[in-house]
Design a protein around this motif. Structure first.
Motif, PDB file in Angstrom:
ATOM      1  N   HIS A 104      16.059  -0.388   0.865  1.00  0.00           N
ATOM      2  CA  HIS A 104      16.991  -0.840   1.706  1.00  0.00           C
ATOM      3  C   HIS A 104      16.494  -2.308   2.301  1.00  0.00           C
ATOM      4  CE1 HIS A 104      19.395   2.712   0.721  1.00  0.00           C
ATOM      5  NE2 HIS A 104      18.368   3.463   1.010  1.00  0.00           N
ATOM      6  N   VAL A 105      16.905  -3.296   2.292  1.00  0.00           N
ATOM      7  CA  VAL A 105      16.558  -4.323   2.976  1.00  0.00           C
ATOM      8  C   VAL A 105      17.858  -4.821   3.850  1.00  0.00           C
ATOM      9  CG1 VAL A 105      15.671  -6.864   2.925  1.00  0.00           C
ATOM     10  CG2 VAL A 105      15.144  -5.158   1.050  1.00  0.00           C
ATOM     11  N   LEU A 106      17.666  -4.878   5.233  1.00  0.00           N
ATOM     12  CA  LEU A 106      18.427  -5.263   6.069  1.00  0.00           C
ATOM     13  C   LEU A 106      18.161  -6.455   6.421  1.00  0.00           C
ATOM     14  CD1 LEU A 106      18.559  -1.925   8.187  1.00  0.00           C
ATOM     15  CD2 LEU A 106      20.113  -2.606   6.616  1.00  0.00           C
ATOM     16  N   GLU A 107      18.961  -7.495   5.974  1.00  0.00           N
ATOM     17  CA  GLU A 107      18.955  -8.840   6.284  1.00  0.00           C
ATOM     18  C   GLU A 107      19.760  -9.345   7.490  1.00  0.00           C
ATOM     19  OE1 GLU A 107      20.217 -11.295   2.753  1.00  0.00           O
ATOM     20  OE2 GLU A 107      19.262  -9.686   1.645  1.00  0.00           O
ATOM     21  N   PRO A 108      19.104 -10.391   8.113  1.00  0.00           N
ATOM     22  CA  PRO A 108      20.114 -11.154   9.189  1.00  0.00           C
ATOM     23  C   PRO A 108      21.332 -11.163   8.979  1.00  0.00           C
ATOM     24  CG  PRO A 108      17.922 -12.340   9.000  1.00  0.00           C
ATOM     25  CD  PRO A 108      18.031 -11.469   7.683  1.00  0.00           C
ATOM     26  N   CYS A 109      22.143 -10.867   9.793  1.00  0.00           N
ATOM     27  CA  CYS A 109      23.948 -10.870   9.343  1.00  0.00           C
ATOM     28  C   CYS A 109      24.190 -12.255   8.898  1.00  0.00           C
ATOM     29  CB  CYS A 109      24.370 -10.698  11.037  1.00  0.00           C
ATOM     30  SG  CYS A 109      26.371 -10.603  10.630  1.00  0.00           S
ATOM     31  N   SER A 110      25.070 -12.185   8.166  1.00  0.00           N
ATOM     32  CA  SER A 110      25.550 -13.514   7.345  1.00  0.00           C
ATOM     33  C   SER A 110      26.453 -14.576   8.342  1.00  0.00           C
ATOM     34  CB  SER A 110      26.484 -13.256   6.250  1.00  0.00           C
ATOM     35  OG  SER A 110      27.734 -12.642   6.702  1.00  0.00           O
ATOM     36  N   CYS A 111      26.482 -13.982   9.777  1.00  0.00           N
ATOM     37  CA  CYS A 111      27.060 -15.058  10.348  1.00  0.00           C
ATOM     38  C   CYS A 111      26.106 -15.959  11.110  1.00  0.00           C
ATOM     39  CB  CYS A 111      27.795 -14.216  11.509  1.00  0.00           C
ATOM     40  SG  CYS A 111      26.901 -13.512  12.809  1.00  0.00           S
ATOM     41  N   HIS A 112      24.859 -15.602  10.860  1.00  0.00           N
ATOM     42  CA  HIS A 112      23.630 -16.485  11.356  1.00  0.00           C
ATOM     43  C   HIS A 112      23.172 -17.072   9.998  1.00  0.00           C
ATOM     44  CE1 HIS A 112      23.266 -14.706  15.272  1.00  0.00           C
ATOM     45  NE2 HIS A 112      23.134 -13.518  14.705  1.00  0.00           N
ATOM     46  N   ALA A 113      24.020 -17.874   9.325  1.00  0.00           N
ATOM     47  CA  ALA A 113      23.544 -18.598   8.194  1.00  0.00           C
ATOM     48  C   ALA A 113      22.532 -19.740   8.619  1.00  0.00           C
ATOM     49  CB  ALA A 113      24.802 -19.287   7.388  1.00  0.00           C
ATOM     50  N   VAL A 114      21.669 -20.056   7.903  1.00  0.00           N
ATOM     51  CA  VAL A 114      20.686 -21.086   8.061  1.00  0.00           C
ATOM     52  C   VAL A 114      21.186 -22.202   7.382  1.00  0.00           C
ATOM     53  CG1 VAL A 114      18.202 -21.818   7.897  1.00  0.00           C
ATOM     54  CG2 VAL A 114      18.707 -19.381   8.325  1.00  0.00           C
ATOM     55  N   ASP A 115      21.258 -23.537   8.125  1.00  0.00           N
ATOM     56  CA  ASP A 115      21.380 -24.821   7.335  1.00  0.00           C
ATOM     57  C   ASP A 115      20.611 -24.830   6.136  1.00  0.00           C
ATOM     58  OD1 ASP A 115      22.028 -27.225   6.640  1.00  0.00           O
ATOM     59  OD2 ASP A 115      21.848 -28.065   8.880  1.00  0.00           O
ATOM     60  N   HIS A 132       1.034  -1.024  -0.062  1.00  0.00           N
ATOM     61  CA  HIS A 132      -0.089   0.053   0.009  1.00  0.00           C
ATOM     62  C   HIS A 132       1.128   1.199  -0.050  1.00  0.00           C
ATOM     63  CE1 HIS A 132      -3.342   2.726   0.718  1.00  0.00           C
ATOM     64  NE2 HIS A 132      -2.703   3.173   1.925  1.00  0.00           N
ATOM     65  N   VAL A 133       1.745   1.272   0.846  1.00  0.00           N
ATOM     66  CA  VAL A 133       2.703   2.240   0.922  1.00  0.00           C
ATOM     67  C   VAL A 133       3.440   2.490  -0.545  1.00  0.00           C
ATOM     68  CG1 VAL A 133       5.168   3.013   1.344  1.00  0.00           C
ATOM     69  CG2 VAL A 133       3.246   2.203   3.244  1.00  0.00           C
ATOM     70  N   LEU A 134       3.937   1.780  -1.112  1.00  0.00           N
ATOM     71  CA  LEU A 134       4.423   1.721  -2.493  1.00  0.00           C
ATOM     72  C   LEU A 134       3.393   2.140  -3.626  1.00  0.00           C
ATOM     73  CD1 LEU A 134       6.749  -1.462  -2.443  1.00  0.00           C
ATOM     74  CD2 LEU A 134       7.209   0.784  -2.591  1.00  0.00           C
ATOM     75  N   LYS A 135       2.171   1.875  -3.367  1.00  0.00           N
ATOM     76  CA  LYS A 135       1.429   2.175  -4.243  1.00  0.00           C
ATOM     77  C   LYS A 135       0.573   3.640  -4.075  1.00  0.00           C
ATOM     78  CE  LYS A 135      -3.188   0.604  -6.543  1.00  0.00           C
ATOM     79  NZ  LYS A 135      -3.999  -0.435  -6.491  1.00  0.00           N
ATOM     80  N   SER A 136       0.612   4.233  -2.841  1.00  0.00           N
ATOM     81  CA  SER A 136      -0.275   5.167  -2.696  1.00  0.00           C
ATOM     82  C   SER A 136       0.571   6.504  -2.219  1.00  0.00           C
ATOM     83  CB  SER A 136      -1.308   5.027  -1.553  1.00  0.00           C
ATOM     84  OG  SER A 136      -0.758   4.604  -0.298  1.00  0.00           O
ATOM     85  N   ILE A 137       1.957   6.302  -1.815  1.00  0.00           N
ATOM     86  CA  ILE A 137       2.638   7.297  -1.398  1.00  0.00           C
ATOM     87  C   ILE A 137       3.581   7.796  -2.449  1.00  0.00           C
ATOM     88  CG2 ILE A 137       4.438   8.046   0.365  1.00  0.00           C
ATOM     89  CD1 ILE A 137       1.848   7.163   1.610  1.00  0.00           C
ATOM     90  N   ILE A 138       3.210   8.820  -3.095  1.00  0.00           N
ATOM     91  CA  ILE A 138       3.676   9.123  -4.358  1.00  0.00           C
ATOM     92  C   ILE A 138       4.926  10.044  -4.395  1.00  0.00           C
ATOM     93  CG2 ILE A 138       1.512   9.042  -5.893  1.00  0.00           C
ATOM     94  CD1 ILE A 138       1.139  11.746  -5.730  1.00  0.00           C
ATOM     95  N   SER A 139       5.291  10.763  -3.084  1.00  0.00           N
ATOM     96  CA  SER A 139       6.321  11.431  -2.734  1.00  0.00           C
ATOM     97  C   SER A 139       7.455  10.325  -2.205  1.00  0.00           C
ATOM     98  CB  SER A 139       6.067  12.524  -1.962  1.00  0.00           C
ATOM     99  OG  SER A 139       5.343  11.794  -0.639  1.00  0.00           O
ATOM    100  N   LEU A 140       7.234   9.102  -2.153  1.00  0.00           N
ATOM    101  CA  LEU A 140       8.249   8.098  -1.576  1.00  0.00           C
ATOM    102  C   LEU A 140       9.336   8.119  -2.015  1.00  0.00           C
ATOM    103  CD1 LEU A 140       8.395   6.238   1.082  1.00  0.00           C
ATOM    104  CD2 LEU A 140       7.922   4.431  -0.470  1.00  0.00           C
ATOM    105  N   GLU A 141      10.719   8.394  -1.242  1.00  0.00           N
ATOM    106  CA  GLU A 141      12.063   8.435  -1.686  1.00  0.00           C
ATOM    107  C   GLU A 141      12.691   7.357  -1.298  1.00  0.00           C
ATOM    108  OE1 GLU A 141      13.515  11.895  -0.548  1.00  0.00           O
ATOM    109  OE2 GLU A 141      12.384  13.103  -2.004  1.00  0.00           O
ATOM    110  N   CYS A 142      12.402   6.730  -0.098  1.00  0.00           N
ATOM    111  CA  CYS A 142      13.278   5.630   0.719  1.00  0.00           C
ATOM    112  C   CYS A 142      12.485   4.806   1.223  1.00  0.00           C
ATOM    113  CB  CYS A 142      14.240   6.249   1.292  1.00  0.00           C
ATOM    114  SG  CYS A 142      15.342   5.162   2.229  1.00  0.00           S
ATOM    115  N   LEU A 143      12.486   3.373   1.239  1.00  0.00           N
ATOM    116  CA  LEU A 143      11.804   2.320   1.905  1.00  0.00           C
ATOM    117  C   LEU A 143      12.986   1.368   2.682  1.00  0.00           C
ATOM    118  CD1 LEU A 143       9.200   0.889   2.816  1.00  0.00           C
ATOM    119  CD2 LEU A 143       9.203  -0.342   0.875  1.00  0.00           C
ATOM    120  N   THR A 144      12.971   1.459   3.993  1.00  0.00           N
ATOM    121  CA  THR A 144      13.826   0.423   4.492  1.00  0.00           C
ATOM    122  C   THR A 144      13.117  -0.304   5.349  1.00  0.00           C
ATOM    123  OG1 THR A 144      15.452   2.646   5.091  1.00  0.00           O
ATOM    124  CG2 THR A 144      15.566   0.650   6.378  1.00  0.00           C
ATOM    125  N   LEU A 145      13.437  -1.851   4.832  1.00  0.00           N
ATOM    126  CA  LEU A 145      12.868  -2.918   5.708  1.00  0.00           C
ATOM    127  C   LEU A 145      13.992  -3.683   6.410  1.00  0.00           C
ATOM    128  CD1 LEU A 145      10.520  -3.855   2.767  1.00  0.00           C
ATOM    129  CD2 LEU A 145       9.859  -2.476   4.764  1.00  0.00           C
TER     130      LEU A 145
END
Length: 186
Positions: free
Chosen positions: A168-179, A103-116
């Motif tokens: 910007h997508v902040l993923e879990p740190c690579s040191c927490h690799a999942v088997d 919804h944010v991506l569709k309706s916020i026409i002034s959006l410059e940055c989305l961080t998840l």
């Protein structure tokens, strides 16, 4: 088939509010509300420029997008013209959170940055002040949800990001690799 969401709408009551932070940490929603209902704040605050949402839950109480991938609900399409930055900390695969983000991506026409930011350790091995060089321990269920969140971003969010928006997508740190033998969708 598309489904419309019901979310009580706030009237424009916060006319001069420019920055809003909401923390829903471990709090279950009333059945009438979910993350998508938070979109009413965008229209209640027409001067809003930044929106920060912290939704960390130890045990996700919401339906995952992977458990119910059919038709994402949509809110009434109203456009917001001032909101430039949206940040969601504790982003998970909760279907209503994915719906809110779409919804944010569709309706916020002034959006410059989305961080998840996916669920992860509060202290990361790459943090400048971390002298040990190791992340703080992370429970397997939190780690798994962090990876499911990144998969949800890849599948449902990235394809909808306009070229004018920096994702910007902040993923879990690579040191927490999942088997690799453990399914992220289990």
């Amino acid at each position: 088939m598309s489904e419309s969401a019901y979310a009580p709408m706030l009237c424009s009551k916060f006319l001069f509010l420019r920055h809003l932070s909401i923390a829903l940490i471990g709090a279950p929603f009333h059945p009438t509300y979910d993350y998508l209902s938070l979109s009413s704040f965008f229209y209640a605050a027409p001067s809003l420029e930044t929106f920060n949402l912290n939704v960390w839950q130890r045990y996700m109480k919401n339906v995952s997008i992977f458990a119910d991938p059919v038709d994402l609900r949509q809110m009434q399409e109203l456009h917001h013209h001032n909101l430039r930055s949206v940040s969601i900390t504790g982003f998970s695969s909760a279907k209503s959170l994915v719906e809110l983000t779409c919804h944010v991506l569709k309706s916020i026409i002034s959006l410059e940055c989305l961080t998840l930011e996916a669920p992860q350790s509060c202290v990361r091995c790459s943090d400048p002040g971390n002298k040990s060089g190791k992340c703080s321990p992370l429970a397997l269920d939190i780690l798994m949800e962090g990876h499911r969140a990144v998969m949800a971003v890849n599948k449902y969010i990235e394809p909808r990001v306009p070229s004018t928006v920096k994702l910007h997508v902040l993923e879990p740190c690579s040191c927490h690799a999942v088997d690799r033998q453990i399914s992220c969708l289990s």
